[in-house]
Design a protein around this motif. Structure first.
Motif, short mmCIF file in Angstrom:
data_model
loop_
_atom_site.label_atom_id
_atom_site.label_comp_id
_atom_site.label_asym_id
_atom_site.label_seq_id
_atom_site.Cartn_x
_atom_site.Cartn_y
_atom_site.Cartn_z
N GLY A 144 0.80 -1.22 0.00
CA GLY A 144 0.00 0.00 0.00
C GLY A 144 0.83 1.26 0.00
N GLY A 145 1.53 1.51 1.09
CA GLY A 145 2.23 2.77 1.26
C GLY A 145 3.38 2.95 0.30
N LEU A 146 4.18 1.91 0.12
CA LEU A 146 5.38 2.08 -0.70
C LEU A 146 5.12 1.80 -2.17
CD1 LEU A 146 8.29 2.96 -0.28
CD2 LEU A 146 8.94 0.56 -0.21
N GLY A 147 4.11 0.99 -2.47
CA GLY A 147 3.84 0.67 -3.87
C GLY A 147 5.03 -0.02 -4.52
N THR A 148 5.43 -1.14 -3.95
CA THR A 148 6.65 -1.82 -4.38
C THR A 148 6.35 -2.87 -5.44
OG1 THR A 148 7.41 -1.60 -2.10
CG2 THR A 148 8.69 -3.03 -3.55
N MET A 149 6.71 -2.58 -6.68
CA MET A 149 6.63 -3.61 -7.72
C MET A 149 7.58 -4.73 -7.33
SD MET A 149 6.54 -1.25 -11.14
CE MET A 149 6.47 -2.61 -12.30
N GLY A 150 7.16 -5.96 -7.53
CA GLY A 150 7.99 -7.10 -7.14
C GLY A 150 7.66 -7.63 -5.76
N PHE A 151 6.71 -7.00 -5.09
CA PHE A 151 6.31 -7.44 -3.74
C PHE A 151 5.45 -8.70 -3.77
CE2 PHE A 151 2.76 -7.25 -0.62
CZ PHE A 151 3.47 -7.45 0.55
N GLY A 152 4.50 -8.74 -4.72
CA GLY A 152 3.43 -9.73 -4.65
C GLY A 152 3.89 -11.18 -4.67
N PHE A 153 4.88 -11.48 -5.50
CA PHE A 153 5.28 -12.88 -5.64
C PHE A 153 5.99 -13.40 -4.39
CE2 PHE A 153 8.26 -16.01 -7.91
CZ PHE A 153 7.43 -17.08 -7.64
N PRO A 154 7.06 -12.72 -3.92
CA PRO A 154 7.66 -13.20 -2.66
C PRO A 154 6.70 -13.11 -1.47
CG PRO A 154 8.79 -11.21 -3.46
CD PRO A 154 7.87 -11.65 -4.54
N ALA A 155 5.81 -12.12 -1.47
CA ALA A 155 4.83 -12.02 -0.37
C ALA A 155 3.89 -13.23 -0.40
CB ALA A 155 4.03 -10.72 -0.48
N ALA A 156 3.54 -13.66 -1.62
CA ALA A 156 2.69 -14.85 -1.76
C ALA A 156 3.41 -16.07 -1.19
CB ALA A 156 2.36 -15.08 -3.23
N MET A 157 4.70 -16.12 -1.48
CA MET A 157 5.53 -17.22 -0.96
C MET A 157 5.49 -17.23 0.57
SD MET A 157 9.45 -17.61 -2.13
CE MET A 157 10.27 -16.25 -1.33
N GLY A 158 5.66 -16.06 1.19
CA GLY A 158 5.61 -15.96 2.65
C GLY A 158 4.24 -16.32 3.19
N ALA A 159 3.20 -15.84 2.51
CA ALA A 159 1.83 -16.12 2.96
C ALA A 159 1.53 -17.62 2.89
CB ALA A 159 0.82 -15.35 2.10
N LYS A 160 2.03 -18.27 1.85
CA LYS A 160 1.79 -19.71 1.68
C LYS A 160 2.53 -20.51 2.74
CE LYS A 160 0.18 -23.32 -0.56
NZ LYS A 160 -1.27 -23.61 -0.60
N VAL A 161 3.73 -20.06 3.09
CA VAL A 161 4.48 -20.74 4.16
C VAL A 161 3.73 -20.59 5.49
CG1 VAL A 161 6.63 -20.71 5.49
CG2 VAL A 161 6.70 -20.57 3.00
N ALA A 162 3.16 -19.40 5.71
CA ALA A 162 2.42 -19.16 6.96
C ALA A 162 1.09 -19.91 6.97
CB ALA A 162 2.17 -17.66 7.12
N CYS A 163 0.44 -20.01 5.83
CA CYS A 163 -0.89 -20.62 5.74
C CYS A 163 -0.88 -21.69 4.65
CB CYS A 163 -1.94 -19.55 5.41
SG CYS A 163 -1.92 -18.16 6.53
N PRO A 164 -0.25 -22.83 4.92
CA PRO A 164 -0.06 -23.81 3.84
C PRO A 164 -1.36 -24.40 3.30
CG PRO A 164 0.73 -24.67 5.96
CD PRO A 164 0.41 -23.22 6.17
N LYS A 165 -2.43 -24.33 4.09
CA LYS A 165 -3.68 -24.94 3.63
C LYS A 165 -4.48 -24.02 2.70
CE LYS A 165 -4.19 -28.01 7.55
NZ LYS A 165 -4.55 -27.95 8.98
N ASN A 166 -4.17 -22.73 2.72
CA ASN A 166 -4.94 -21.80 1.89
C ASN A 166 -4.35 -21.70 0.50
OD1 ASN A 166 -5.08 -21.08 4.80
ND2 ASN A 166 -6.54 -19.56 4.09
N PRO A 167 -5.20 -21.70 -0.53
CA PRO A 167 -4.65 -21.37 -1.84
C PRO A 167 -4.14 -19.92 -1.83
CG PRO A 167 -6.98 -22.01 -1.99
CD PRO A 167 -6.65 -21.89 -0.54
N VAL A 168 -2.97 -19.70 -2.41
CA VAL A 168 -2.42 -18.34 -2.46
C VAL A 168 -2.20 -17.95 -3.92
CG1 VAL A 168 -0.56 -16.81 -1.74
CG2 VAL A 168 -1.35 -18.60 -0.19
N ILE A 169 -2.83 -16.85 -4.30
CA ILE A 169 -2.79 -16.40 -5.69
C ILE A 169 -2.17 -15.02 -5.74
CG2 ILE A 169 -4.17 -15.93 -7.76
CD1 ILE A 169 -4.58 -18.79 -6.73
N ASN A 170 -1.14 -14.86 -6.54
CA ASN A 170 -0.53 -13.55 -6.75
C ASN A 170 -1.07 -12.97 -8.04
OD1 ASN A 170 1.27 -11.34 -6.88
ND2 ASN A 170 2.77 -12.56 -8.01
#
Lengths: 160, 560
Positions: free
Chosen positions: B412-438
């Protein structure tokens, strides 16, 4: 834009001043005076002076209070305490009558002669910023060749 | 007290914090810590392919789980590569604890190999940062770092550990608690609550404006309860998406530059704006002189700095959002407020239907609006959506109907292109049962596509849907709208074949060339048992509309 004085109580560790000053730099505020001392508690007390409008002053108080090493930021009303600066001045080499006239002027203004062994006078002045400025101006820039001045120090008149 | 070196003590401290995963990359100045990691049983290390990926992954992990995300790098370039990710976490209040090795204390300041002054570099972009020169200080500093990252308004903390500290041995004990000089005001006062209730009771056209603070305070149930109790429409910031299910009758969607028109109109017309856990970002408010011009504003935030920063408020509550909302709900129960379905709410509901943006496009290449509709048709409420930044992000914000907090993760605040994919990776590690879509753009995805190696290696099965328009689309949009269509530096030309790119890394790769292919292909990707990349060529001339120009009024959007 008014003169503002903050009295900041903070941890006495390296880097605190950098955290504070960058918050001012970023918002294009020039710090007029910085003084740091260590309190008997071991915490540091920083007195800052700067100019800002009411909104910015209030905002900066909150911004500084948010910094981890800062415990408290008080906004000082100079009327509720005593503000002082200390200045050390050096004159050019003086002799005879001129020497004694300058000594008299300094002493009459409440200054203290610290050294005059080399022919020049080293004197200590204190007071509020304006008083110190007035003494230096009265002596004249012809006579005074160097000034080393402290930042403002402040202590509240409140007891307890 | 047990004798151990700093590296071992670090893992003892991380274990005490309940850390389960670390994202990182080793290097010369952090080898002793990696040596201790070799014996570590409880913590899984995920080797990313760039330190920025590690920082964003830790951030995504924190946002999805609500727990601190941890990343680890070497000194110098390893640590400086973290900075974008750390600032990103700072702007969006994400509790990331970043640790980097540093050259030996005695070499600091000599321009030693891979030396960077990380204390100075991290200072303005973290909530707080430390350097640990003496191993005896390590246990308390690590504990403090986690406390600071999670207390009050969360944020990233960086710990720099010189190599001598990593090796130094001492009798150490990890403290259960550490003393903090700072006292945070978490509880609202009765006066603060009372006035808010009065203002709510007297409002005829109230709107609730909820943001990321509601997410971090886990106050979503209270927010929905209050909205229902006082029958008040809710608009959200980008980071507030999901705090109220977006199919809820009172949910009007996101406000701001690329907000829903109904949300922007509701804020413009309301007579009370009840803002909670928001910071009135310029992207949300537009021209502040015309923001909520008829409204009294209540602002609830845990950080007093945010109150009155850019917007004058009529009533402030400095408190944790959950505690404040609970207090207001308790107070309201004695008030006559229940079941007020006013003309105002009916009008908002009607406008919401009338102004609903169109998604039923059949064109080829696919319109992005339709693409997201098709993606969402495959997913249920448990899916976590991350986004890259730019047009893809705003289309996702518009058309992903999010039902739960922590299920929409975006820079949101920084508007960082390139955030979504590694963030998805982190989210999936945290919540392995949820589908994670970037939901990605072709430009953003390429900024951290090297993490395909990480997700394949570690079987982190996230799906990146690339809305591929071969442009840096949002800049192109501004150039089209405000710079006489002088498209400068925005054409990506021959973008890589994303299917082949995915396959080269060992991931699933697929392409949906028309709208009807998107849902089946996404199902295939999700069923592949691999990380996946779904390339969706979209209409390169489509823009995110309506749009409020920068500094413009929320009620005066550009429509076409």
């Amino acid at each position: 834009m008014k003169n503002r004085i903050f009295s900041i109580l903070c941890q006495n560790i390296p880097g605190v001043m950098m955290r504070i000053t960058r918050d001012f730099t970023r918002r294009q505020i020039n710090l007029d005076s910085i003084t740091v001392g260590v309190e008997p508690s071991g915490l540091a007390r920083i007195i800052l002076m700067f100019r800002a409008d009411d909104h910015m002053a209030e905002f900066m108080q909150k911004v500084l209070t948010r910094l981890e090493p800062i415990i408290k930021v008080d906004v000082i009303d100079p009327e509720e305490g005593v503000v002082r600066v200390v200045a050390l001045i050096k004159t050019k080499k003086l002799a005879g009558d001129e020497h004694w006239k300058v000594v008299e002027k300094i002493e009459r203004a409440g200054g203290k002669i610290v050294d005059s062994s080399g022919g020049a006078i080293l004197a200590e002045l204190s007071g509020d910023n304006e008083e110190v400025e007035n003494i230096i101006n009265a002596l004249g820039r012809e006579i005074v060749t160097e000034v080393a001045r402290s930042g403002r120090v402040y202590i509240s008149k409140k007891i307890g | 007290m047990v004798e151990m070196n700093g590296s071992k003590a670090l893992f003892e401290a991380l274990n005490a914090e309940g850390v389960k995963h670390i994202f990182g990359i080793p290097g010369g100045s952090v080898i002793p810590i990696y040596d201790a990691l070799f014996d570590e049983k409880k913590i899984v290390h995920i080797l990313t392919r760039h330190e920025q990926g590690a920082a964003h992954a830790a951030d995504g992990y924190a946002r999805a789980s609500g727990k601190p995300g941890v990343c680890l790098t070497t000194s110098g370039p390893g640590a400086t590569n973290l900075t974008t990710g750390i600032l990103n976490a700072y702007m969006d209040n994400s509790p990331v604890v970043a640790i980097s090795g540093q050259v030996t204390s005695s070499a600091i300041g000599t321009d030693a190999f891979q030396e960077a002054d990380m204390l100075s570099l991290m200072l303005p972009i973290t909530k707080h940062n430390f350097i640990i020169h003496k191993v005896k200080d390590l246990p308390a500093i690590v504990k403090t770092a986690f406390d600071v990252a999670t207390a009050g308004r969360p944020g990233p903390v960086h710990i720099d550990i010189p190599k001598n500290t990593q090796n130094e041995k001492a009798d150490l004990k990890i403290p259960a608690t550490v003393k903090h000089e700072k006292v945070l005001k978490m509880q609202p006062t009765p006066g603060e609550i009372g006035r808010a209730i009065e203002m709510l009771a007297h409002a005829r056209q109230p709107v609730i404006y909820a943001g990321g603070g509601v997410v971090w305070s886990n106050a979503s149930p209270e927010l929905v309860a209050l909205a229902e109790m006082v029958q008040t429409p809710v608009v959200t910031s980008l980071l507030g998406k999901g705090v109220i299910p977006e199919d809820h009758p009172l949910a009007l969607g996101m406000l701001g530059m690329h907000g829903r028109m109904v949300a922007n109109l509701a804020v413009t017309e309301c007579d009370l704006l009840f803002a909670v856990g928001v910071r009135f970002s310029d992207r949300a408010t537009g021209d502040i002189r015309h923001f909520a011009p008829k409204a009294k504003i209540i602002h609830i935030d845990i950080d007093p700095v945010e109150i009155g920063k850019t917007i004058r408020v009529d009533h402030q509550i400095v408190a944790d959002a959950k505690l404040a909302l609970k207090g207001i709900i308790a107070g309201l129960k004695s008030h006559v407020q229940r079941g007020r379905t006013s003309e105002w709410v009916k009008r908002a509901e009607k406008l919401r239907k009338e102004l609903a943006p169109r998604t039923d496009y059949d064109e080829v290449p696919t319109k992005p609006q339709r693409a997201i509709k098709e993606i969402m048709s495959v997913l249920s409420g448990d899916a976590i959506i991350t986004t890259e930044v730019g047009q893809c992000q705003m289309w996702a914000a518009h058309f992903c109907e999010i039902k739960n907090p922590r299920h929409f993760i975006s820079s949101g605040g920084l508007g960082t292109m390139g955030f979504g994919f590694p963030a998805a990776m982190g989210a999936k590690v945290a919540c392995p049962k949820n589908p994670v879509i970037n939901i990605a753009g072709d430009g953003s995805f390429l900024m951290n596509s090297q993490e395909l190696a990480t997700v394949v290696e570690n079987e982190i099965n996230v799906v990146s849907c690339i809305l591929n328009n071969r442009y840096l689309g949002m800049v192109k949009q501004w150039q089209d709208l405000f710079y006489q269509k002088r498209r400068s530096g925005v054409g990506l030309g021959k973008v890589p074949d994303f299917v082949k790119l995915a396959e080269a890394y060992g991931a699933w790769g697929g392409r949906a060339s028309k709208p009807s292919e998107i849902a089946p292909k996404l199902k295939e990707a999700l069923a592949s048992g691999k990380p996946a990349v779904l390339d969706i060529p979209i209409d390169p001339d489509e823009n995110v509309l309506p749009m409020v120009p920068a500094g413009g009024r929320l009620d005066e959007p550009i429509l076409t």
